[in-house]
Structure formats: C-alpha cells, structure tokens
Design an enzyme around this catalytic site. Structure first.
Site, short mmCIF file in Angstrom:
data_model
loop_
_atom_site.label_atom_id
_atom_site.label_comp_id
_atom_site.label_asym_id
_atom_site.label_seq_id
_atom_site.Cartn_x
_atom_site.Cartn_y
_atom_site.Cartn_z
N TYR A 152 4.97 17.81 12.31
CA TYR A 152 6.13 16.91 12.48
C TYR A 152 7.48 17.56 12.27
O TYR A 152 8.48 16.86 12.21
CB TYR A 152 6.11 15.75 11.46
CG TYR A 152 4.83 15.13 11.07
CD1 TYR A 152 4.12 14.32 11.96
CD2 TYR A 152 4.35 15.25 9.77
CE1 TYR A 152 2.97 13.68 11.56
CE2 TYR A 152 3.19 14.60 9.36
CZ TYR A 152 2.51 13.82 10.26
OH TYR A 152 1.39 13.18 9.86
N CYS A 209 -2.62 32.90 11.94
CA CYS A 209 -2.31 33.55 13.21
C CYS A 209 -1.81 32.53 14.23
O CYS A 209 -2.49 32.22 15.21
CB CYS A 209 -3.54 34.28 13.73
SG CYS A 209 -3.76 35.81 12.86
N ARG A 238 2.30 20.01 7.63
CA ARG A 238 3.28 18.98 8.02
C ARG A 238 4.45 19.50 8.84
O ARG A 238 4.97 18.81 9.68
CB ARG A 238 3.77 18.21 6.79
CG ARG A 238 2.67 17.35 6.16
CD ARG A 238 3.18 16.43 5.06
NE ARG A 238 4.04 15.40 5.59
CZ ARG A 238 5.35 15.37 5.42
NH1 ARG A 238 5.97 16.29 4.72
NH2 ARG A 238 6.05 14.39 5.94
N GLU A 271 0.80 -1.23 0.00
CA GLU A 271 0.00 0.00 0.00
C GLU A 271 0.84 1.27 0.00
O GLU A 271 0.81 2.04 0.95
CB GLU A 271 -0.88 0.02 1.25
CG GLU A 271 -1.79 -1.17 1.36
CD GLU A 271 -2.51 -1.22 2.69
OE1 GLU A 271 -3.67 -1.64 2.72
OE2 GLU A 271 -1.90 -0.85 3.73
N PRO A 272 1.57 1.53 -1.06
CA PRO A 272 2.33 2.78 -1.09
C PRO A 272 1.41 3.99 -1.28
O PRO A 272 0.45 3.93 -2.05
CB PRO A 272 3.24 2.60 -2.30
CG PRO A 272 2.56 1.60 -3.17
CD PRO A 272 1.76 0.71 -2.27
N GLY A 273 1.67 5.03 -0.56
CA GLY A 273 0.90 6.27 -0.71
C GLY A 273 1.84 7.40 -1.05
O GLY A 273 1.97 7.83 -2.20
N ARG A 274 2.58 7.82 -0.02
CA ARG A 274 3.52 8.93 -0.15
C ARG A 274 4.46 8.77 -1.35
O ARG A 274 4.66 9.71 -2.12
CB ARG A 274 4.35 9.03 1.13
CG ARG A 274 5.30 10.21 1.17
CD ARG A 274 6.32 10.04 2.30
NE ARG A 274 5.70 9.71 3.57
CZ ARG A 274 5.24 10.60 4.45
NH1 ARG A 274 5.37 11.89 4.20
NH2 ARG A 274 4.67 10.21 5.57
N TYR A 327 0.00 14.19 1.50
CA TYR A 327 -0.29 14.73 2.84
C TYR A 327 -0.20 16.24 2.90
O TYR A 327 0.17 16.81 3.93
CB TYR A 327 0.62 14.06 3.89
CG TYR A 327 0.54 12.55 3.86
CD1 TYR A 327 -0.65 11.90 4.21
CD2 TYR A 327 1.61 11.77 3.44
CE1 TYR A 327 -0.75 10.52 4.15
CE2 TYR A 327 1.52 10.39 3.38
CZ TYR A 327 0.34 9.77 3.74
OH TYR A 327 0.23 8.40 3.67
C1 LIG Z 1 -0.83 5.61 5.72
C2 LIG Z 1 -0.99 4.21 5.34
C3 LIG Z 1 -0.39 3.73 4.17
C4 LIG Z 1 0.47 4.57 3.28
O1 LIG Z 1 1.64 5.01 3.89
P1 LIG Z 1 2.71 5.85 3.05
O2 LIG Z 1 3.74 6.20 4.05
O3 LIG Z 1 2.02 7.02 2.50
O4 LIG Z 1 3.22 4.94 1.97
C5 LIG Z 1 -0.62 2.41 3.83
N1 LIG Z 1 -1.39 1.62 4.60
C6 LIG Z 1 -1.98 2.05 5.72
C7 LIG Z 1 -2.84 1.16 6.50
C8 LIG Z 1 -1.79 3.36 6.14
O5 LIG Z 1 -2.37 3.78 7.26
#
Ligand SMILES: *Cc1c(COP(=O)(O)O)cnc(C)c1O
Length: 437
Positions: free
Chosen positions: A335, A362, A331, A291-294, A391
């Site tokens: 963080y 503000c 962000r 599950e890549p997102g970032r 994000y």
């Molecule tokens: C956030 C998340 C991802 C994606 O993470 P990245 O750091 O964006 O790759 C995949 N799976 C689950 C369950 C998440 O909560």
C-alpha cells in the site's frame, strides 16, 4: 516521537520501549525483531472498554480484531482485559481456542468461509458467525441441520459509505468483495431467506467500512444508515435485530502527517448517533459491538533491524539496507504505507538526510520507505521502525526462505518471547522429497 506509546530515549541516546533499551533487545534476541509494549496494548484495550461502559452504559462489547496481530498471548491479553475477539479464519479461531479464549465471545468474519471452517465454528460454540453472503447462509443452514443446531447469526452489510482511505482498505462501498449490499436491496433478499431457514436465526447486523480512517463522519453516517436498515428489517419482515456491530478501522499515527482523534471520541459520537436514531425509528437500543484492531496494537509495536550496506547513488538516492524487509513487513510493498524510522542507537541525534530503506528480498519493490527522514546511519546501526504492531507479523511470509522474526513482549524492563523466530529447520519443516524422485 509517536503518539500513544511509551517510547523514550535513555541517557545513552538509545530508544527505550517498555522500559527496555532497544539496543540491548537487538543484542539479546537478534534482528529483525518485533517488539511489543504490553502496557500500551492493555491501555488501548481498556480505553475502548471504558468508553463503551461510559458512553453506551456497558450495553456492548469491544472485540479485538485479531487479524491485526493474532497470537495466543494476544488472545490471552484480550481475554484478561474483558474484550471479545474477531477472527476471520479457521487458523485464527484455532489460535483463540488453543489460548483458552471463551468461545462465546468470538465472532467469526470472512467473505468466503469454507464449510470446514463453518463446521469448526459451530462445534466450538462460538458467539456469532457473521455471514457474508447467501451462498454461505445456505451452507451454514445445511450444516446446522446436519448437526441439529440453530445458529444465531449476524450479517455483513455494505452500507454504501465511502470511507476516505486507501482503495485496498475501503470496504463499505457497493463495489467490495465483502458482504451484501444495502443500496440494491440484497440485504432484504438475504433477510427473507434467513427468516425462512429453520436452522438460522438472524439477530445481528455488521459492517466495517474500511481501515486507517481519521474522520468521525463516516462512522456516524454508517451508524445512522444501519439503524435505518434495522428499522426496515423490522417493518418488512418482523425481524428483531438486537445486535449492531460497527466494525473497526480507526486510524493511527504512523508519521507526523497523521492526525488521529482520541479513540474514545468514536465510541462517544457513535453511541450518541445510535441512541438518537433508535428514538427516531422507535426501536430498542441494540447491543453494540466495535472491532478495533490496528488502533490497539499498531502503536504498541516497533521492529528492530540491523543496518547492512548503505549505497549512495549520487544525485539519485541513498539506499539503506536492512536485514529484514517485505517478508516481515509487506505493507509498503502493498500500500505504500508510511512509517517513521529512527536510528535506535542514536535516537537523540538530529535528522540529517532522506534515505530509502531497502529490504533483503530479491524484489526492487522490497522497500520499507522512500525518501524518509533519518539521522546519520552506518552499517551495524540498529534501525527502528515505529508503529509496526499491526499487520506486520500477521502479514509476514517466508519469501526467499527467510524465517519470520520472533515477537517479544516487554513490560517494566522485562522481555518475554511470545512467538519464536523461525530458523532454517522451520523453513524446511514441511518439505518432502518423494522416494521416487
Ligand atoms: C480488519 C477488520 C477490522 C479491524 O480493522 P482495523 O482497521 O484494524 O481497526 C474489524 N472488523 C472487520 C470485519 C475487519 O475486517
């Protein structure tokens, strides 16, 4: 400049993204502006998919973790590239549905899904609900009984791996709000309950150890631990787990300090570990999910701002104010995330100074970076922040009643709006003044 992007600088010294001059983009669409390079998104998606085909013989599915950037257009791109989708809320599920995304390829995560969200997921006929805890398991079983359905589920596991990343984005250790723990046997309690529930079939296990992780080892170790657990579930309960979802979390290059490896190497090394462990435990190779997102969208995006006041506090620091801030990119406030900054209209000029980039909210903490290297800068310049595709828009808010900026998708010098910017009317759209007030 930044890896894995199509950014370049043209003869005018302007930053160019997806074949489009960023100064022209700022002029045409206004600032702040989120800009996404479509080719980068697609090639990142393809790279994961090809790696899954190559190293795991295609017996898996790459899910785009949509929380990184969830819009209908992104869902459409993921669909066209043959990816599945990971959603974590009713809102993300609705977005996918509205975009016509095939529901069978949707996986629903989240540590506290409401009964309403679970019900919507069942009605939509999504691929898997990834159940987080026993309370949710009970709720889901009840809902399925009412609807006369059987839910084939996966379970979120904390495998007890400590990924070396920011505390707020570590999720694999026992002290995490996500999932059931392996170390204390919680997972086995969950599994034995699931086995006894008539409307539940436990077919998958899932983990996600954190985000912005650069090492291979935590992922390999996680895969080993998860396979051991699958073997144990089979031995103790006779449960056949046919799906292993290893989550996302692959780190990206925000600044020159970050050094990510090629993403297909994650797929390669994890595939190898899974195959070996299956042999060792004498279990069948599970269908594998990632599950890549970032790592798919972050490198594809930049944000453009117009510089306003520049305040030099002699001997202390120089504040460069921009027309956005924590409301479009929280962000740094959350963080202390680092970014690379560039004066887009003089992108080829040398770095001459360190500045602090301040937003317009503000809050003293409304900064996008402190002591960051930058070129000479003056009011009216266009400031580009790189690698903001993940994000940023998805975490944006309306603090101080600022409207969220629009999102444009560029490709071959063409720009299309995929999310409209919010104007003042959008800001007051849900406000009411009761008649008796
Ligand atoms: C956030 C998340 C991802 C994606 O993470 P990245 O750091 O964006 O790759 C995949 N799976 C689950 C369950 C998440 O909560």
């Amino acid at each position: 400049m930044i890896e894995n992007t199509n950014l370049r600088i043209n003869e005018k010294g302007h930053l160019v993204i997806g074949g489009y001059d960023s100064v022209e983009l700022a002029r045409e669409f206004g600032t702040p502006l989120y800009v996404l390079d479509e080719d980068v998104i697609r090639s990142n998606m393809r790279m994961y998919k090809n790696a899954m085909d190559k190293y795991y013989e295609g017996k898996g599915l790459v899910l785009y973790a949509s929380k990184a950037l969830c819009t209908m257009a992104l869902c459409r791109i993921a669909q066209q590239e043959g990816l599945g989708l990971d959603v974590v809320s009713g809102g993300e599920l609705y977005t996918a549905k509205k975009a016509g995304f095939p529901m069978k390829k949707v996986y629903f995560h989240g540590n506290n899904k409401s009964a309403k969200e679970l019900s919507e997921a069942l009605d939509a006929g999504i691929g898997r609900i990834v159940v987080d805890n026993i309370h949710e398991l009970v709720t889901l079983n009840d809902l399925c009984r009412q609807k006369g359905k059987i839910a084939r589920i996966s379970v979120r596991v904390k495998p007890g791996i400590d990924a070396h990343t920011h505390d707020f984005v570590r999720t694999g250790q026992i002290d995490s709000k996500f999932g059931v723990a392996l170390e204390n046997g919680e997972i086995y309690e969950f599994a034995s309950m699931a086995k006894n529930f008539e409307n539940i079939e436990l077919v998958g296990v899932h983990c996600h150890i954190g985000s912005q992780i650069f090492d291979l080892e935590p992922f390999e170790e996680t895969a080993r631990v998860m396979l051991g657990m699958i073997a144990e579930l089979k031995d103790r309960f006779g449960i056949n787990i046919s799906e292993l979802n290893l989550g996302g979390g692959f780190g990206i290059k925000y600044t020159s300090e970050d050094d990510p490896i090629e993403y297909d190497r994650y797929v390669e090394s994890v595939s190898k570990v899974v195959k070996e462990a299956c042999k060792e435990y004498g279990i069948e190779q599970p269908f594998m999910l990632m599950e890549p997102g970032r790592s798919i969208v972050a490198p594809a995006g930049i944000t453009l701002y117009t510089v306003g006041a520049v305040k030099e506090i002699k001997g202390i620091r120089k504040y460069v104010s921009i027309d956005g801030g924590m409301y479009d990119n929280p962000r740094y406030a959350l963080y202390k995330s680092k970014y690379t900054f560039l004066v887009a209209n003089r992108a080829d000029a040398p770095i001459t100074q360190e500045v602090t980039v301040a937003g317009k909210c503000c809050e003293s903490g409304d900064l996008l970076g402190e002591n960051v290297p930058l070129q000479d800068v003056k009011p009216g310049d266009i400031l580009a922040v790189l690698a903001t595709g993940a994000y940023n828009y998805s975490m944006s808010m309306n603090y101080n009643r600022n409207g969220r900026p629009p999102v444009v998708l560029v490709k071959n010098g063409k720009a299309r709006i995929i999310v409209k910017g919010e104007d003042y009317e959008d800001i007051v759209r849900n406000d009411l003044i009761p008649e008796d007030l």
